[in-house]
Design a protein around this motif. Structure first.
Motif, PDB file in Angstrom:
ATOM      1  N   THR A  94       0.835  -1.203   0.000  1.00  0.00           N
ATOM      2  CA  THR A  94       0.000   0.000   0.000  1.00  0.00           C
ATOM      3  C   THR A  94       0.865   1.247   0.000  1.00  0.00           C
ATOM      4  O   THR A  94       0.646   2.186  -0.781  1.00  0.00           O
ATOM      5  CB  THR A  94      -0.919   0.009   1.228  1.00  0.00           C
ATOM      6  OG1 THR A  94      -1.724  -1.174   1.237  1.00  0.00           O
ATOM      7  CG2 THR A  94      -1.836   1.227   1.203  1.00  0.00           C
ATOM      8  N   HIS A 198      -4.584  -2.781  -2.647  1.00  0.00           N
ATOM      9  CA  HIS A 198      -3.557  -3.283  -1.733  1.00  0.00           C
ATOM     10  C   HIS A 198      -3.955  -3.037  -0.277  1.00  0.00           C
ATOM     11  O   HIS A 198      -3.733  -3.889   0.587  1.00  0.00           O
ATOM     12  CB  HIS A 198      -2.216  -2.612  -2.025  1.00  0.00           C
ATOM     13  CG  HIS A 198      -1.565  -3.100  -3.270  1.00  0.00           C
ATOM     14  ND1 HIS A 198      -0.675  -2.331  -4.009  1.00  0.00           N
ATOM     15  CD2 HIS A 198      -1.662  -4.285  -3.933  1.00  0.00           C
ATOM     16  CE1 HIS A 198      -0.266  -3.018  -5.056  1.00  0.00           C
ATOM     17  NE2 HIS A 198      -0.850  -4.198  -5.036  1.00  0.00           N
ATOM     18  N   GLY A 199      -4.531  -1.887  -0.010  1.00  0.00           N
ATOM     19  CA  GLY A 199      -4.858  -1.546   1.366  1.00  0.00           C
ATOM     20  C   GLY A 199      -6.047  -2.299   1.926  1.00  0.00           C
ATOM     21  O   GLY A 199      -6.081  -2.642   3.119  1.00  0.00           O
TER      22      GLY A 199
END
Length: 436
Positions: A94, A198-199
């Protein structure tokens, strides 16, 4: 009567409901790898000439910035691997995606060659945090041996179309808005897609108590130390370094060779473009063959075919049929190492320290990819394309030999006993419970 498949229990959803996030993570990574490679790597080819014109410099000087970026990624490989083994990929990928987005914006504002080099070096550092090596480490930690190849294949097949999507897209953006505004659009796409995926989607797999014991830092260090003492690890390193050099050399010099033997530029460029498509085909072949034949056998055979194809191009590349046949045969192995490397490393050394070991291996491979085109250019200056393609063929044979040597003995690392204990306790080789 068939028993129900066992899946991981995620403590974040009450600690009792069966949840397996692996395929959701694969889907997210397939998208982020496509966008990441498209914006951070492939777009450079389209931006090269416009940047050189704006910065009043040569394309060679601008290309040097990409080389510096690749080398910066090599510097980050080992630290990134260690982080991934200890903490997983969520925070790292992230942060890397956010940094890469900001650097794309900064790239659009450069007005000097020094600024360009600084930004591209930063992109190289950020890319090491988010591209294949990091993504594969996340996948390896989630999937057992039986499903790992399919998961990795899914990511590489989708990401294999990054160039087909982003080269024309970047070209259209440059034509309409100019290269600087094109980069701002690419930055927006990159940030809006990769950062939230991604987060929000990535997470570490849940571990059993037995597995947690083997995730202790001392256990990881023991596995890494044993791998570095293992001659088969270095045989594998030689194989992938040689193969990486051969692939990069062919990418850079194939069009030049085909035109030198009399083919029109349009034909040469079209045939060279098959390499990207064939890389997907090669990955499919490898994954399918793994079910019946040892991975090392398949990989060594493909590398040998590539060596034969490179040498055959010298004899038959002057005809259209010979050029097409040679490129097809060579292209089948073009993307095979990206799948073979994680499979062979995880099978031999397990997943306890996979990312660290893969990071160590990435350093010499990246250096070879950065330096091979320069060495090939020197060979071409000295003797034309005959020594260049001969070197490619020899490198592929060296790669095949390294794979065969790697396969010759069982793993001697102390992780083997720990892995067996984990398999016994959890039913997997990955230190958590998943579908058998």
């Amino acid at each position: 009567m068939k028993s129900a498949p066992t899946v991981a229990t995620d403590p974040h959803v009450g600690g009792h409901r069966p949840v397996f996030h692996g395929w959701r993570i694969v889907a997210a990574l397939a998208i982020t790898q496509t966008v990441g490679y498209g914006t951070l790597y492939y777009a450079f080819a389209v931006l090269l000439q416009p940047m050189a014109t704006t910065l009043h410099t040569s394309t060679t000087t601008v290309t040097g910035a990409l080389t510096a970026s690749i080398l910066a990624g090599a510097v980050m490989a080992v630290p990134v691997g260690r982080w991934l083994d200890r903490h997983g990929g969520r925070a790292l990928m992230t942060a890397g995606s956010a940094a890469a987005t900001g650097l794309l914006v900064a790239w659009s504002q450069v007005s000097t060659v020094i600024q360009l080099y600084a930004v591209l070096i930063g992109i190289g550092l950020a890319s090491a945090m988010v591209q294949y090596e990091a993504a594969f480490a996340v996948v390896v930690s989630w999937f057992d041996h039986g499903r790992r190849a399919k998961a990795l294949l899914a990511i590489t097949i989708v990401a294999g179309f990054a160039s087909a999507i982003f080269l024309p897209l970047t070209g259209a953006l440059v034509q309409r808005y100019g290269w600087q505004h094109a980069l701002l659009v690419l930055a927006a796409l990159h940030g809006l897609i990769t950062v939230p995926l991604h987060g929000l989607v990535l997470r570490r797999p849940p571990y059993t108590p037995v597995a947690a014991k083997h995730r202790h830092p001392a256990a990881r260090q023991a596995v890494v130390a044993a791998a570095l003492r293992d001659g088969r690890f270095w045989a594998l390193a030689v194989a992938f370094v040689a193969h990486g050099a051969a692939m990069t050399t062919m990418t850079v010099h194939l069009v030049g060779f085909l035109t030198s033997v009399g083919h029109p530029v349009t034909f040469a460029a079209t045939i060279a473009g098959l390499l990207g498509v064939l890389s997907v085909t090669g990955r499919l072949v490898l994954t399918g063959a793994q079910r019946r034949i040892r991975t090392t056998t398949v990989v060594a055979a493909v590398y040998t075919v590539q060596a034969t194809a490179a040498l055959a191009l010298l004899a038959a590349g002057g005809s259209r049929a010979g050029a097409i046949a040679g490129v097809i045969a060579f292209g089948l192995g073009f993307g095979i190492s990206s799948l073979a490397s994680p499979a062979l490393l995880a099978d031999r050394y397990g997943t306890v320290a996979y990312a660290t070991i893969a990071g160590i291996l990435t350093v010499p491979i990246t250096l070879s990819r950065a330096g091979a085109p320069l060495g090939a250019a020197a060979l071409h200056t000295a003797g034309g394309y005959v020594p260049v393609l001969t070197a490619v063929g020899v490198a592929c044979l060296i790669a095949a030999a390294g794979i065969v040597v790697k396969a010759s003995t069982p793993s001697p690392v102390p992780h083997a006993s720990a892995a067996r204990a984990t398999v016994t306790a959890t039913g997997t080789d990955n230190a958590y419970i998943t579908k058998p």
